[in-house]
Scaffold this motif. Structure first.
Motif, PDB file in Angstrom:
ATOM      1  N   SER A 242       0.837  -1.195   0.000  1.00  0.00           N
ATOM      2  CA  SER A 242       0.000   0.000   0.000  1.00  0.00           C
ATOM      3  C   SER A 242       0.870   1.242   0.000  1.00  0.00           C
ATOM      4  CB  SER A 242      -0.996   0.005   1.164  1.00  0.00           C
ATOM      5  OG  SER A 242      -0.396  -0.487   2.313  1.00  0.00           O
ATOM      6  N   CYS A 243       0.422   2.226  -0.765  1.00  0.00           N
ATOM      7  CA  CYS A 243       1.142   3.488  -0.903  1.00  0.00           C
ATOM      8  C   CYS A 243       1.109   4.220   0.440  1.00  0.00           C
ATOM      9  CB  CYS A 243       0.467   4.324  -1.991  1.00  0.00           C
ATOM     10  SG  CYS A 243       1.209   5.945  -2.218  1.00  0.00           S
ATOM     11  N   GLY A 244       2.287   4.596   0.944  1.00  0.00           N
ATOM     12  CA  GLY A 244       2.356   5.291   2.216  1.00  0.00           C
ATOM     13  C   GLY A 244       1.722   6.666   2.171  1.00  0.00           C
ATOM     14  N   HIS A 245       1.518   7.193   0.977  1.00  0.00           N
ATOM     15  CA  HIS A 245       0.959   8.536   0.826  1.00  0.00           C
ATOM     16  C   HIS A 245      -0.559   8.498   0.686  1.00  0.00           C
ATOM     17  CE1 HIS A 245       0.522  12.652  -0.492  1.00  0.00           C
ATOM     18  NE2 HIS A 245      -0.067  12.234  -1.582  1.00  0.00           N
ATOM     19  N   CYS A 246      -1.066   7.735  -0.255  1.00  0.00           N
ATOM     20  CA  CYS A 246      -2.503   7.796  -0.559  1.00  0.00           C
ATOM     21  C   CYS A 246      -3.239   6.540  -0.115  1.00  0.00           C
ATOM     22  CB  CYS A 246      -2.706   7.992  -2.061  1.00  0.00           C
ATOM     23  SG  CYS A 246      -2.154   6.589  -3.033  1.00  0.00           S
ATOM     24  N   GLY A 247      -2.499   5.492   0.305  1.00  0.00           N
ATOM     25  CA  GLY A 247      -3.150   4.286   0.798  1.00  0.00           C
ATOM     26  C   GLY A 247      -3.627   3.347  -0.294  1.00  0.00           C
TER      27      GLY A 247
ATOM     28  N   THR B  20       3.664   4.405 -11.825  1.00  0.00           N
ATOM     29  CA  THR B  20       3.438   4.481 -10.391  1.00  0.00           C
ATOM     30  C   THR B  20       3.481   5.921  -9.926  1.00  0.00           C
ATOM     31  OG1 THR B  20       4.148   3.624  -8.248  1.00  0.00           O
ATOM     32  CG2 THR B  20       5.881   4.220  -9.778  1.00  0.00           C
ATOM     33  N   CYS B  21       3.021   6.169  -8.713  1.00  0.00           N
ATOM     34  CA  CYS B  21       3.220   7.499  -8.136  1.00  0.00           C
ATOM     35  C   CYS B  21       4.517   7.468  -7.329  1.00  0.00           C
ATOM     36  CB  CYS B  21       2.007   7.931  -7.296  1.00  0.00           C
ATOM     37  SG  CYS B  21       1.953   7.327  -5.614  1.00  0.00           S
ATOM     38  N   PRO B  22       5.180   8.614  -7.150  1.00  0.00           N
ATOM     39  CA  PRO B  22       6.496   8.615  -6.489  1.00  0.00           C
ATOM     40  C   PRO B  22       6.450   8.035  -5.080  1.00  0.00           C
ATOM     41  CG  PRO B  22       6.028  10.760  -7.485  1.00  0.00           C
ATOM     42  CD  PRO B  22       4.780   9.951  -7.594  1.00  0.00           C
TER      43      PRO B  22
ATOM     44  N   SER C 277      -7.902   6.092  -6.105  1.00  0.00           N
ATOM     45  CA  SER C 277      -7.614   6.676  -4.805  1.00  0.00           C
ATOM     46  C   SER C 277      -6.281   7.412  -4.788  1.00  0.00           C
ATOM     47  CB  SER C 277      -7.657   5.614  -3.706  1.00  0.00           C
ATOM     48  OG  SER C 277      -6.591   4.707  -3.883  1.00  0.00           O
ATOM     49  N   CYS C 278      -5.468   7.264  -5.819  1.00  0.00           N
ATOM     50  CA  CYS C 278      -4.165   7.925  -5.827  1.00  0.00           C
ATOM     51  C   CYS C 278      -4.222   9.194  -6.657  1.00  0.00           C
ATOM     52  CB  CYS C 278      -3.090   6.990  -6.371  1.00  0.00           C
ATOM     53  SG  CYS C 278      -1.451   7.752  -6.285  1.00  0.00           S
ATOM     54  N   ALA C 279      -4.225  10.335  -5.968  1.00  0.00           N
ATOM     55  CA  ALA C 279      -4.289  11.623  -6.655  1.00  0.00           C
ATOM     56  C   ALA C 279      -3.026  11.867  -7.472  1.00  0.00           C
ATOM     57  CB  ALA C 279      -4.502  12.747  -5.647  1.00  0.00           C
TER      58      ALA C 279
END
Ligand SMILES: [Zn+2]
Length: 89
Positions: free
Chosen positions: A22-27, A69-71, A51-53
């Protein structure tokens, strides 16, 4: 109760080396696999992509499937590798 790490390992086994991260930023929860230190495959689910802006911003209106991916997720994946939750295989 089964520890989350055990569940992640079992999923990885069942799904051919994919581990849920899970992304630590957006979950956002995605499945990732590392074939080598340089090569990471990430499977986005539709709810995770929504869910990832950061992912939506990086896509800039293109289909999010084209954006790797997001950073922050990249950081989360690197962290999982360091902690031994994501194996390079
Ligand atoms: Zn994210």
């Amino acid at each position: 109760m089964i520890p989350a790490d055990t569940l992640a390992e079992r999923r990885a086994y069942l799904e051919g080396g994919l581990t849920e991260i899970s992304c630590g930023h957006c979950g956002a929860r995605v499945r990732a696999r590392k074939a080598s230190p340089q090569q990471t495959s990430v499977q986005w689910t539709t709810p995770a992509a929504r869910s990832c802006a950061r992912l939506a911003a990086a896509a800039g209106g293109r289909p999010t499937a084209l954006v790797p991916t997001c950073p922050e997720l990249r950081d989360s994946i690197d962290g999982a590798v360091r902690e031994g939750r994501l194996e390079v295989n």
